[in-house]
Design a protein around this motif. Structure first.
Motif, PDB file in Angstrom:
ATOM      1  N   LYS B  44     -52.298   1.295  41.649  1.00 44.81           N
ATOM      2  CA  LYS B  44     -52.061   1.198  43.091  1.00 44.81           C
ATOM      3  C   LYS B  44     -52.199   2.602  43.653  1.00 44.81           C
ATOM      4  CE  LYS B  44     -49.026  -2.780  43.708  1.00 44.81           C
ATOM      5  NZ  LYS B  44     -48.957  -3.520  42.510  1.00 44.81           N
ATOM      6  N   HIS B  46     -52.008   5.076  46.710  1.00 41.66           N
ATOM      7  CA  HIS B  46     -51.526   5.315  48.070  1.00 41.66           C
ATOM      8  C   HIS B  46     -52.188   6.585  48.601  1.00 41.66           C
ATOM      9  CE1 HIS B  46     -48.084   2.474  47.493  1.00 41.66           C
ATOM     10  NE2 HIS B  46     -48.309   2.807  46.229  1.00 41.66           N
ATOM     11  N   TYR B  48     -52.628   9.441  51.766  1.00 46.60           N
ATOM     12  CA  TYR B  48     -51.919  10.045  52.884  1.00 46.60           C
ATOM     13  C   TYR B  48     -52.823  11.001  53.659  1.00 46.60           C
ATOM     14  CZ  TYR B  48     -47.786   8.449  50.333  1.00 46.60           C
ATOM     15  OH  TYR B  48     -46.856   7.684  49.675  1.00 46.60           O
ATOM     16  N   ALA B  52     -56.076   9.198  53.885  1.00 50.86           N
ATOM     17  CA  ALA B  52     -55.860   7.856  54.433  1.00 50.86           C
ATOM     18  C   ALA B  52     -56.821   7.565  55.581  1.00 50.86           C
ATOM     19  CB  ALA B  52     -54.418   7.720  54.905  1.00 50.86           C
ATOM     20  N   ILE B  95     -53.903   1.730  49.337  1.00 54.93           N
ATOM     21  CA  ILE B  95     -52.896   1.543  50.369  1.00 54.93           C
ATOM     22  C   ILE B  95     -52.852   2.793  51.259  1.00 54.93           C
ATOM     23  CG2 ILE B  95     -50.455   1.021  50.805  1.00 54.93           C
ATOM     24  CD1 ILE B  95     -50.758   0.213  47.529  1.00 54.93           C
ATOM     25  N   PRO B  96     -53.514   2.760  52.416  1.00 55.73           N
ATOM     26  CA  PRO B  96     -53.448   3.908  53.323  1.00 55.73           C
ATOM     27  C   PRO B  96     -52.057   4.004  53.928  1.00 55.73           C
ATOM     28  CG  PRO B  96     -55.229   2.382  53.926  1.00 55.73           C
ATOM     29  CD  PRO B  96     -54.351   1.671  52.956  1.00 55.73           C
ATOM     30  N   GLU B  97     -51.416   5.167  53.843  1.00 55.60           N
ATOM     31  CA  GLU B  97     -50.051   5.350  54.324  1.00 55.60           C
ATOM     32  C   GLU B  97     -50.044   6.206  55.592  1.00 55.60           C
ATOM     33  OE1 GLU B  97     -47.537   3.925  52.939  1.00 55.60           O
ATOM     34  OE2 GLU B  97     -48.009   3.574  50.823  1.00 55.60           O
ATOM     35  N   THR B  98     -49.008   6.008  56.411  1.00 57.78           N
ATOM     36  CA  THR B  98     -48.929   6.802  57.639  1.00 57.78           C
ATOM     37  C   THR B  98     -47.841   7.871  57.551  1.00 57.78           C
ATOM     38  OG1 THR B  98     -47.530   5.059  58.522  1.00 57.78           O
ATOM     39  CG2 THR B  98     -49.832   5.032  59.200  1.00 57.78           C
ATOM     40  N   GLY B  99     -47.031   7.820  56.496  1.00 62.59           N
ATOM     41  CA  GLY B  99     -45.912   8.764  56.363  1.00 62.59           C
ATOM     42  C   GLY B  99     -46.367  10.225  56.273  1.00 62.59           C
ATOM     43  N   HIS B 100     -45.438  11.119  56.579  1.00 61.50           N
ATOM     44  CA  HIS B 100     -45.746  12.548  56.570  1.00 61.50           C
ATOM     45  C   HIS B 100     -45.733  13.110  55.139  1.00 61.50           C
ATOM     46  CE1 HIS B 100     -45.828  16.738  57.766  1.00 61.50           C
ATOM     47  NE2 HIS B 100     -44.840  16.935  56.921  1.00 61.50           N
ATOM     48  N   ARG B 108     -51.000   9.255  45.965  1.00 58.70           N
ATOM     49  CA  ARG B 108     -50.016   8.893  44.955  1.00 58.70           C
ATOM     50  C   ARG B 108     -50.599   7.734  44.160  1.00 58.70           C
ATOM     51  NH1 ARG B 108     -44.688   9.200  44.059  1.00 58.70           N
ATOM     52  NH2 ARG B 108     -44.145   9.987  46.104  1.00 58.70           N
TER      53      ARG B 108
END
Lengths: 299, 220
Positions: B44, B46, B48, B52, B95-100, B108
């Motif tokens: 998986k 991820h 950022y 992302a 999984i494209p993430e929006t977190g900082h 990840r």
């Protein structure tokens, strides 16, 4: 282990004091840091040079990216040169077309050598294979061209950035162009100080350059930015060889580039959210390539 | 100095189009596979920041999968890595993430198979160079460019000395070393960058030392 130089001033001072070329200082440092024999270090750079040659060759035959956004411009430029009607002159256009050739190969997922990055991989080889026709360097001098460019790139990478996401296109094509200018000067017989002047002049004129790739691809405007980077470095090398100096010292220009990169909004640092990527046509192209809602009228 | 070699600047030789988004991404994937020690069955991934936002355009996705298949940055099979992954039976998900995150090019990777699971955070710092910043929740700094040994151990006195002594015995020089732990007295991790590749014999001897849970290596 401490490197032989941390900034351009130390690099130039060492070259002058020891009466050596900048390329030689870089070679010596590489041997020292990696603890490998000179022959091995030279051989690795020779291989990189071969990759660059093959990429230019491939690009000049004509390649096209999967998206269809780029390709074929290197061929157009070479044909235009052959017509004998070019305004900017053969050497300059040759450098431009070979820089474009390399980046078209890169965009088409071909094999390239990052110099310093893939998005800016056209400038250093483009200028090298163009000035080759004028200066007739030996193979070793061509390899040294890459070490000289590398020495300046080493300073930028460690004191500022060579990444578009971190510092905008000024950090990528800007650095590549400045590195190439410094290398041209050495190959043309200029002094280490003149290399540093050529670097500073080029970098100053690439400051503020944003990274705004349409659809997030390394194509528009990247390929043409490599073309202009190559043109910039040839002109700056000529200026330095003519005796023109930069009023702002090289290392301070690099610091300025870093500061500008730090204050650049993230929309203009390789996120495809600002600049050309955010134009109606830019968004239209993105939707066309990756699907999704088509915004704006486009072309 | 983050960049030590001239070949960090003039290089790597790679499949386009982006050194940080393609070559660097491939290297993060490959280090993850190296640390896992075998072909994972699933991953998986991820993404950022800029990863992302632009991963499809930069072929970051095919590059990471290529790395997980053990491909180098210049391996032409990167272009068809999705099909190759299918052939070896590795499933993957992006999984494209929006977190900082601290660095704009961060990935990840959580991967595993029937026996084990592993999580790794990597950043691509430009020109194809990477750093591994986290492994199974342990913060660390690993370039992936030197041979390295990772030792998971109980946080007890003498552990570090034993490992260092063992390396000394085989005349292996330590270039960089970090120790981190999640909690005092519990599980800890030693990250040791060395100058030459480490033989299996040494690895086995390290694994036999008291309070050592797991030993893995990254070859040059």
């Amino acid at each position: 282990m401490e490197p032989l130089f941390h900034n351009v001033r130390e690099l130039v001072e060492r070259a002058e004091k020891e009466n050596k070329l900048i390329s030689e200082i870089m070679i010596e440092q590489e041997i020292m840091i990696t603890d490998r024999p000179r022959e091995e270090v030279m051989k690795q750079m020779d291989r990189n040079l071969t990759v660059m040659e093959e990429a230019v060759e491939k690009g000049l035959k004509g390649v096209h990216s999967v998206s269809g956004l780029t390709g074929g411009d290197a061929v157009l430029l070479q044909k235009y040169m052959e017509s004998g009607n070019s305004l900017s002159g053969d050497l300059l256009l040759d450098a431009v077309s070979k820089a474009v050739a390399t980046n078209e190969v890169n965009a088409a997922m071909g094999t390239i050598c990052a110099t310093p990055t893939a998005g800016s991989a056209g400038v250093v080889p483009g200028t090298l294979f163009a000035v080759q026709n004028k200066l007739n360097p030996t193979r070793e001098q061509m390899i040294r061209y890459l070490f000289t460019a590398g020495a300046f790139g080493f300073v930028v990478a460690n004191n500022a950035s060579i990444s578009g996401a971190a510092g905008g296109c000024q950090a990528e094509v800007g650095s590549a162009a400045a590195m190439a200018a410094a290398a041209i000067v050495e190959m043309a017989g200029g002094t280490p100080q003149q290399s540093s002047e050529a670097f500073a002049i080029t970098m100053k004129n690439m400051l503020g350059l944003v990274c705004d790739p349409v659809a997030g691809l390394v194509e528009v405007p990247c390929v043409k930015r490599n073309a202009m980077g190559a043109a910039n470095s040839v002109v700056a090398a000529d200026m330095a060889l003519a005796g023109v100096t930069s009023r702002i010292p090289c290392d301070e220009v690099i610091s300025a580039m870093y500061e500008i990169g730090q204050s650049m909004p993230s929309a203009l640092r390789e996120t495809a959210k600002g600049g050309l990527a955010a134009t109606p046509t830019g968004k239209w192209l993105e939707a066309k390539i990756f699907g999704g809602a088509v915004v704006g009228s486009g072309q | 100095m983050k960049f030590k070699s001239v070949f960090d600047i003039i290089g790597p030789v790679m499949i386009g189009p982006s050194s940080s988004h393609t070559a660097g991404a491939a290297r993060i994937g490959r280090v993850a596979r190296d640390l896992f020690g075998r072909q994972p069955k699933w991953a998986k991934i991820h993404l950022y920041g800029s990863f992302a936002e632009t991963y499809k355009g930069h072929s970051t996705d095919v590059a990471i999968v290529g790395g997980l298949l053990d491909y180098d940055t210049f391996d032409e099979r990167i272009k068809t890595s999705f099909e190759e992954a299918q052939k070896v039976g590795m499933e993957f998900e992006f999984i494209p993430e929006t977190g900082h995150v601290e660095h704009p090019n961060t990935a990840r990777i959580v991967l595993g198979d029937d026996q084990a699971e592993m999580s790794l955070m990597g950043i691509s710092i430009g020109g194809g160079k990477i750093e591994i910043t986290e492994l199974n929740g342990f913060p660390l700094r690993l370039s992936g460019e030197h041979p390295a040994i990772l030792v998971v151990h109980d946080d007890r006195s003498g552990c570090i000395a034993n490992v260092a002594n063992c390396l000394y015995k085989y005349d292996i020089n330590i270039g960089h070393m970090e120790v981190s732990r999640k909690e005092k007295g519990r599980m800890a991790l030693m990250v040791i960058e060395v100058d030459q590749n480490v033989d299996k014999e040494v690895m086995d001897e390290l694994a036999e030392l008291p309070n050592i849970t797991q030993v893995t290596r990254i070859a040059d």
